[in-house]
Design a protein around this motif. Structure first.
Motif, PDB file in Angstrom:
ATOM      1  N   THR A   1      96.526  35.615  72.839  1.00 28.41           N
ATOM      2  CA  THR A   1      96.348  34.262  72.286  1.00 28.41           C
ATOM      3  C   THR A   1      95.561  34.357  70.990  1.00 28.41           C
ATOM      4  OG1 THR A   1      95.726  33.837  74.588  1.00 28.41           O
ATOM      5  CG2 THR A   1      95.814  31.928  73.134  1.00 28.41           C
ATOM      6  N   ALA A   2      95.941  33.546  70.011  1.00 20.68           N
ATOM      7  CA  ALA A   2      95.215  33.555  68.732  1.00 20.68           C
ATOM      8  C   ALA A   2      93.830  32.926  68.937  1.00 20.68           C
ATOM      9  CB  ALA A   2      96.001  32.779  67.693  1.00 20.68           C
ATOM     10  N   PRO A   3      92.740  33.631  68.593  1.00 25.21           N
ATOM     11  CA  PRO A   3      91.399  33.051  68.757  1.00 25.21           C
ATOM     12  C   PRO A   3      91.124  31.995  67.685  1.00 25.21           C
ATOM     13  CG  PRO A   3      91.263  35.192  67.711  1.00 25.21           C
ATOM     14  CD  PRO A   3      92.716  34.985  68.040  1.00 25.21           C
ATOM     15  N   ASP A   4      90.182  31.093  67.994  1.00 22.68           N
ATOM     16  CA  ASP A   4      89.786  30.084  67.002  1.00 22.68           C
ATOM     17  C   ASP A   4      89.139  30.748  65.792  1.00 22.68           C
ATOM     18  OD1 ASP A   4      90.542  28.138  68.826  1.00 22.68           O
ATOM     19  OD2 ASP A   4      88.515  27.918  69.646  1.00 22.68           O
ATOM     20  N   CYS A   5      88.437  31.854  66.038  1.00 17.62           N
ATOM     21  CA  CYS A   5      87.685  32.500  64.956  1.00 17.62           C
ATOM     22  C   CYS A   5      87.724  34.022  65.113  1.00 17.62           C
ATOM     23  CB  CYS A   5      86.230  32.021  65.028  1.00 17.62           C
ATOM     24  SG  CYS A   5      85.112  32.875  63.907  1.00 17.62           S
ATOM     25  N   VAL A   6      87.954  34.721  64.016  1.00 13.24           N
ATOM     26  CA  VAL A   6      87.733  36.181  64.012  1.00 13.24           C
ATOM     27  C   VAL A   6      86.517  36.435  63.133  1.00 13.24           C
ATOM     28  CG1 VAL A   6      88.648  38.462  63.440  1.00 13.24           C
ATOM     29  CG2 VAL A   6      90.183  36.731  64.376  1.00 13.24           C
ATOM     30  N   TYR A   7      85.561  37.161  63.684  1.00 12.28           N
ATOM     31  CA  TYR A   7      84.306  37.441  62.990  1.00 12.28           C
ATOM     32  C   TYR A   7      84.287  38.908  62.537  1.00 12.28           C
ATOM     33  CZ  TYR A   7      79.336  38.362  62.345  1.00 12.28           C
ATOM     34  OH  TYR A   7      78.134  38.744  61.814  1.00 12.28           O
ATOM     35  N   LEU A   8      83.905  39.117  61.290  1.00 13.34           N
ATOM     36  CA  LEU A   8      83.864  40.478  60.725  1.00 13.34           C
ATOM     37  C   LEU A   8      82.484  40.784  60.148  1.00 13.34           C
ATOM     38  CD1 LEU A   8      87.186  40.447  58.605  1.00 13.34           C
ATOM     39  CD2 LEU A   8      86.910  41.172  60.988  1.00 13.34           C
ATOM     40  N   ASP A   9      81.957  41.942  60.498  1.00 10.53           N
ATOM     41  CA  ASP A   9      80.699  42.431  59.913  1.00 10.53           C
ATOM     42  C   ASP A   9      80.863  43.926  59.660  1.00 10.53           C
ATOM     43  OD1 ASP A   9      78.082  43.027  59.197  1.00 10.53           O
ATOM     44  OD2 ASP A   9      77.311  42.925  61.254  1.00 10.53           O
ATOM     45  N   PRO A  10      81.725  44.282  58.693  1.00 17.18           N
ATOM     46  CA  PRO A  10      81.950  45.717  58.453  1.00 17.18           C
ATOM     47  C   PRO A  10      80.776  46.353  57.708  1.00 17.18           C
ATOM     48  CG  PRO A  10      83.245  44.402  56.923  1.00 17.18           C
ATOM     49  CD  PRO A  10      82.490  43.431  57.770  1.00 17.18           C
ATOM     50  N   MET A  11      80.825  47.676  57.614  1.00 15.75           N
ATOM     51  CA  MET A  11      79.759  48.412  56.916  1.00 15.75           C
ATOM     52  C   MET A  11      79.994  48.332  55.410  1.00 15.75           C
ATOM     53  SD  MET A  11      77.889  49.987  59.142  1.00 15.75           S
ATOM     54  CE  MET A  11      77.603  51.540  59.789  1.00 15.75           C
ATOM     55  N   PHE A  12      79.016  47.826  54.694  1.00 12.24           N
ATOM     56  CA  PHE A  12      79.051  47.815  53.228  1.00 12.24           C
ATOM     57  C   PHE A  12      78.151  48.921  52.716  1.00 12.24           C
ATOM     58  CE2 PHE A  12      80.477  43.601  54.229  1.00 12.24           C
ATOM     59  CZ  PHE A  12      81.348  43.285  53.208  1.00 12.24           C
ATOM     60  N   PRO A  13      78.434  49.450  51.505  1.00  4.83           N
ATOM     61  CA  PRO A  13      77.503  50.454  50.975  1.00  4.83           C
ATOM     62  C   PRO A  13      76.166  49.790  50.667  1.00  4.83           C
ATOM     63  CG  PRO A  13      79.221  49.939  49.370  1.00  4.83           C
ATOM     64  CD  PRO A  13      79.537  49.164  50.605  1.00  4.83           C
ATOM     65  N   PRO A  14      75.035  50.442  50.985  1.00  8.56           N
ATOM     66  CA  PRO A  14      73.735  49.830  50.685  1.00  8.56           C
ATOM     67  C   PRO A  14      73.512  49.736  49.183  1.00  8.56           C
ATOM     68  CG  PRO A  14      73.453  52.071  51.491  1.00  8.56           C
ATOM     69  CD  PRO A  14      74.913  51.766  51.602  1.00  8.56           C
ATOM     70  N   LYS A  15      72.810  48.677  48.745  1.00 11.36           N
ATOM     71  CA  LYS A  15      72.538  48.502  47.322  1.00 11.36           C
ATOM     72  C   LYS A  15      71.542  49.569  46.862  1.00 11.36           C
ATOM     73  CE  LYS A  15      71.177  44.706  44.284  1.00 11.36           C
ATOM     74  NZ  LYS A  15      70.476  43.424  44.343  1.00 11.36           N
ATOM     75  N   ARG A  16      70.411  49.570  47.552  1.00 12.29           N
ATOM     76  CA  ARG A  16      69.452  50.661  47.319  1.00 12.29           C
ATOM     77  C   ARG A  16      69.460  51.450  48.604  1.00 12.29           C
ATOM     78  NH1 ARG A  16      67.399  46.195  45.241  1.00 12.29           N
ATOM     79  NH2 ARG A  16      66.623  45.609  47.271  1.00 12.29           N
ATOM     80  N   LYS A  17      69.587  52.740  48.488  1.00 11.94           N
ATOM     81  CA  LYS A  17      69.827  53.563  49.677  1.00 11.94           C
ATOM     82  C   LYS A  17      68.881  53.258  50.831  1.00 11.94           C
ATOM     83  CE  LYS A  17      72.835  57.227  49.164  1.00 11.94           C
ATOM     84  NZ  LYS A  17      73.280  58.205  48.274  1.00 11.94           N
ATOM     85  N   LYS A  18      67.576  53.095  50.533  1.00  9.52           N
ATOM     86  CA  LYS A  18      66.623  52.988  51.635  1.00  9.52           C
ATOM     87  C   LYS A  18      66.610  51.615  52.295  1.00  9.52           C
ATOM     88  CE  LYS A  18      62.704  55.723  52.208  1.00  9.52           C
ATOM     89  NZ  LYS A  18      61.314  55.907  51.829  1.00  9.52           N
ATOM     90  N   SER A  19      66.537  50.550  51.445  1.00 11.87           N
ATOM     91  CA  SER A  19      66.219  49.236  51.994  1.00 11.87           C
ATOM     92  C   SER A  19      67.227  48.736  53.032  1.00 11.87           C
ATOM     93  CB  SER A  19      66.093  48.240  50.859  1.00 11.87           C
ATOM     94  OG  SER A  19      67.314  48.206  50.165  1.00 11.87           O
ATOM     95  N   ALA A  20      68.511  48.740  52.681  1.00 12.39           N
ATOM     96  CA  ALA A  20      69.491  48.120  53.559  1.00 12.39           C
ATOM     97  C   ALA A  20      69.661  48.878  54.870  1.00 12.39           C
ATOM     98  CB  ALA A  20      70.829  48.008  52.843  1.00 12.39           C
ATOM     99  N   LEU A  21      69.352  50.140  54.872  1.00 19.88           N
ATOM    100  CA  LEU A  21      69.551  50.918  56.092  1.00 19.88           C
ATOM    101  C   LEU A  21      68.216  51.325  56.706  1.00 19.88           C
ATOM    102  CD1 LEU A  21      72.514  53.216  55.042  1.00 19.88           C
ATOM    103  CD2 LEU A  21      72.589  51.236  56.524  1.00 19.88           C
ATOM    104  N   SER A  22      67.192  50.470  56.530  1.00 20.67           N
ATOM    105  CA  SER A  22      65.877  50.885  56.981  1.00 20.67           C
ATOM    106  C   SER A  22      65.772  50.925  58.505  1.00 20.67           C
ATOM    107  CB  SER A  22      64.791  49.987  56.383  1.00 20.67           C
ATOM    108  OG  SER A  22      65.136  48.660  56.684  1.00 20.67           O
TER     109      SER A  22
END
Ligand SMILES: C[S@@+](CC[C@H](N)C(=O)[O-])C[C@H]1O[C@@H](n2cnc3c(N)ncnc32)[C@H](O)[C@@H]1O
Length: 254
Positions: free
Chosen positions: A169-190
């Motif tokens: 059945t087609a869901p009302d909503c598909v939610y996506l949270d894929p991995m993006f490259p971090p802007k500054r290496k340390k902060s986003a992946l702390s």
């Protein structure tokens, strides 16, 4: 042996029945190692304190990471929790069925589950899928889940680009949270959990295709969580809700 065997081993430290560990090693096609014969893989799965845990070499002595099934701090503990804030606004208060196509540590899925959404979860990493399955099994033993006779979210293991095409059945909503490259290496992946996930699965380079599959599969909307610096994944969104250092872009299907 599977392609995973150079990345992962199952670790048996003398706790519990070895058969459970052997079965997991066989399921994933990886070796079963002991603390005295660790082997040279960078990651391990083992049960500690009744939870399936992911360890890297640094975490071997410190405990490991499992999926946290407890409500987030500040979240109301009544069920269903109020549909408040940017996340719930993006998903939609009238939305009933949600497919989380990028489940990962399942924190977003579990938050939506506690808000009363009917959840189906997809994850392609076999390691993460095992951790999620363990978490959902633990969820069924929670007193509030038993009292309310709730079924845990459904878990589908595979690439969501394919799985989404085969939903009943087609869901009302598909939610996506894929991995993006971090802007500054340390902060986003702390956070350790995100660092280890990034080491394990890398960046999701096929996220544009995933968006297309999500848009084709949903009956009403796709919601994409992005870091605030990333361009919208599906072009100009219909609506956008800002969170802390992130954005929920909503695409309606008219
Ligand atoms: C950033 S994490 C998601 C974090 C999650 N929202 C949470 O609350 O913990 C992205 C996850 O999506 C998974 N993923 C990415 N693309 C996928 C695809 N095409 N099919 C299935 N899983 C996918 C990755 O393996 C990773 O575990």
């Amino acid at each position: 042996m599977s392609a995973l065997h150079s990345q992962l081993a199952i670790l048996f430290e003398g706790q519990g029945d070895v058969a459970q560990f052997e079965l997991l090693a066989e399921t994933l096609g990886v070796s079963l190692n002991t603390s005295t014969a660790l082997g040279d893989t960078p990651f391990f799965l083992t049960w500690r304190e009744g939870e399936l845990k992911l360890l890297d070499r640094e975490l071997l002595k410190k405990g490991g990471l499992s999926i946290d099934i407890a409500p987030r701090s500040g979240e109301q503990r009544s069920y269903p929790a109020p549909k408040e804030g940017a996340f719930a606004q993006a998903i939609g208060r009238k939305t009933k069925t949600v497919v989380d196509a990028t489940t990962g540590w399942a924190q977003d899925s579990l938050c939506l589950f506690r808000m009363g959404y009917d959840m189906t979860c997809i994850e392609r990493s076999p390691i993460m899928a095992q951790l999620i399955a363990d978490a959902f099994a633990r969820l069924t033993h929670e007193s509030w889940v038993q009292k309310l006779e709730l079924a845990p979210p459904r878990l589908l293991h595979g690439n969501a680009i394919d799985v989404l095409q085969n939903l009943d059945t087609a869901p009302d909503c598909v939610y996506l949270d894929p991995m993006f490259p971090p802007k500054r290496k340390k902060s986003a992946l702390s956070k350790k959990s995100m660092t280890i996930l990034h080491e394990l699965v890398g960046e999701d380079l096929d996220k544009e295709h995933l968006f297309e599959a999500a848009f084709a599969a949903t009956s009403k909307r796709v919601v994409v969580k992005s870091p605030d610096y990333a361009p919208p994944l599906g072009g100009k969104p219909s609506e956008s809700f800002a969170g802390k250092l992130l954005r929920y872009d909503v695409y309606f299907k008219s």
